[in-house]
Design a protein around this motif. Sequence first.
Motif: not given
Length: 357
Positions: A217-220, A233-235, A269-276, A319-321
């Motif tokens: 499913q979309t979202g993970g 949808g957990a982090a 999302g970029s914020e989730e990628l950033n945290a990872y 975070l944009g790119g």
Amino acid sequence: GLGGGSQPQRPVEAFSGVTVAADWPERSAPKSGSAFYLPLIWSALVLDRREDAAEEGDGRRRCPALDQLASLGDAKHFHGGSARRATAADLWAAQAFWQQVFSGWSDWVRRLRASMDQFPGGRDAVVAAFVQRLSVTACAVVYGDLRVLGALPHISNARRNADQDSMLELDFDVRIELEASIATLFLPGGVPCVTGAGAPFQVNAGSLGASSSAPPQTGGSSGPSGGGASRSGAALVAPAAPDKADFHSVAAWAAEAATVLEMQQGVLGSEELNAYMNSLTETLKRCTTAAPPSAKDAICGALAPAWDVRANCPAGGGLGGLTLVMCAGALGDLASCMREAGQSGAGGGSGGGAGGR
């Protein structure tokens, strides 16, 4: 932990940092290696985000490897219709099983895929050349059990059409590591080199989160041992730190970290990628504190297209790119860099010393 999760592991001679399940229940090796080769080959062929795939009329991306997975072989090939044809979702779910069997699994998948992409004409040409002919009957996705996650088309490996061998030998180092690991798996006795809290090695649908024939499913998607976003949808959760601070262990850890990202079917999302990525970088800094400057520079250089390791922020500071594909690619480059450094003995000693320990 890496490469085996909670399962006890035993070392593979001649390959520092490479281990296999120590409590493998089978005593006799099969006459053919296809039970191991085919899950690896199909994983390399289909389990990634194909950004370059051609668009079809209905807007879906076309992938010849996925087309063959879905169509190659008739009911007779699939054990007279008694075995369900595996889907990409089944292959995703099976990665957790194979990572417990072989510590190098995620790294092998990535390296074999990269070799396929470098084949003249790319991966689609590999499919056209070597994923057209069948032999015997379909092969279980999970060793020895057709019921858990279904079966894969049994690509030919006959003398006249040794298609499995042709694909595996696109990266001969992967082939050698795989063969040595399979041989170790069936050795009698042995003392585990890593012991976790898990139960003795077993295969069951519940432990793998057995999937239906529906795609992720979309979202993970369910992640590999030690990480991955859930369907709720957990982090994202980063893999546990390497058990040892050597090149091979860091390479396996980076490959697993890349796999966590590749298994996400939706756009993160970029914020989730950033945290990872931030979490991964903190782990890297802790386990390479005593590493020589050359090793640290190599790590920074491999991740540089996506991430500034020293500043622990996206490359360029914004975070944009930052994209999933970019981060997964950089982590894959790190895995390759560390593996090559370990093979060359950089950092001193067999297996290398990324952390100087």
